[in-house]
Design a protein around this motif. Sequence first.
Motif, short mmCIF file in Angstrom:
data_model
loop_
_atom_site.label_atom_id
_atom_site.label_comp_id
_atom_site.label_asym_id
_atom_site.label_seq_id
_atom_site.Cartn_x
_atom_site.Cartn_y
_atom_site.Cartn_z
N LYS A 1 48.07 -15.57 7.60
CA LYS A 1 47.39 -14.70 6.63
C LYS A 1 48.28 -14.48 5.41
N GLY A 2 47.69 -14.64 4.24
CA GLY A 2 48.44 -14.48 3.00
C GLY A 2 49.09 -15.75 2.51
N ARG A 3 49.16 -16.78 3.36
CA ARG A 3 49.76 -18.05 2.97
C ARG A 3 48.74 -19.18 2.95
N PHE A 4 47.77 -19.12 3.83
CA PHE A 4 46.76 -20.18 3.95
C PHE A 4 45.42 -19.67 3.44
N THR A 5 44.66 -20.58 2.83
CA THR A 5 43.32 -20.24 2.35
C THR A 5 42.35 -21.35 2.73
N ILE A 6 41.23 -20.94 3.32
CA ILE A 6 40.17 -21.89 3.68
C ILE A 6 39.06 -21.77 2.65
N SER A 7 38.55 -22.92 2.23
CA SER A 7 37.40 -22.96 1.34
C SER A 7 36.51 -24.13 1.74
N ARG A 8 35.34 -24.16 1.16
CA ARG A 8 34.42 -25.26 1.48
C ARG A 8 33.56 -25.59 0.27
N ASP A 9 33.10 -26.83 0.25
CA ASP A 9 32.19 -27.30 -0.77
C ASP A 9 31.00 -27.89 -0.04
N ASN A 10 29.92 -27.14 0.04
CA ASN A 10 28.76 -27.60 0.80
C ASN A 10 28.06 -28.79 0.14
N ALA A 11 28.26 -28.97 -1.14
CA ALA A 11 27.69 -30.13 -1.81
C ALA A 11 28.42 -31.41 -1.42
N LYS A 12 29.67 -31.26 -1.02
CA LYS A 12 30.48 -32.43 -0.64
C LYS A 12 30.69 -32.52 0.86
N ASN A 13 30.10 -31.59 1.63
CA ASN A 13 30.28 -31.57 3.08
C ASN A 13 31.75 -31.59 3.47
N THR A 14 32.53 -30.78 2.78
CA THR A 14 33.97 -30.80 2.99
C THR A 14 34.51 -29.38 3.08
N VAL A 15 35.46 -29.19 3.99
CA VAL A 15 36.16 -27.93 4.10
C VAL A 15 37.64 -28.20 3.83
N TYR A 16 38.31 -27.21 3.26
CA TYR A 16 39.70 -27.37 2.84
C TYR A 16 40.58 -26.31 3.48
N LEU A 17 41.84 -26.66 3.63
CA LEU A 17 42.84 -25.70 4.07
C LEU A 17 44.03 -25.81 3.12
N GLN A 18 44.14 -24.83 2.24
CA GLN A 18 45.28 -24.77 1.32
C GLN A 18 46.40 -24.03 2.01
N MET A 19 47.54 -24.68 2.12
CA MET A 19 48.68 -24.10 2.83
C MET A 19 49.84 -23.94 1.86
#
Length: 119
Positions: A65-83
């Motif tokens: 928590k505070g270091r990692f961020t999850i996001s997603r782009d439903n148009a691209k069917n992709t989820v991301y994990l920014q670390m």
Amino acid sequence: QVQLVESGGGLVQAGGSLRLSCAVSGLVFKVFDMGWFRQAPGKEREFVGRISRSGGNTYYADSVKGRFTISRDNAKNTVYLQMNSLKPEDTAVYSCAAVLQGSAKYDYWGQGTQVTVSS
């Protein structure tokens, strides 16, 4: 055929950043929440975080928590994990998984991508 394919792993120094991607095919991506998990050698798989199907809600393990961020782009069917601010203890194989909203059982899993953080 459902496929979840992670990418973006690699070797990074402590304090550095990486962004993982998980490309999903073969299911209706926008109806699934998505989770990230990790497993270090000799350890059990650990929950990292989860994002709701709309992207409006996210949940994280205390360890990230505070270091990692999850996001997603439903148009691209992709989820991301920014670390960010990576630590050697973040070293693990990171996997994404799909779960129906309200469920705790993840139905589909990717193969994982290796993240190694050097001290």
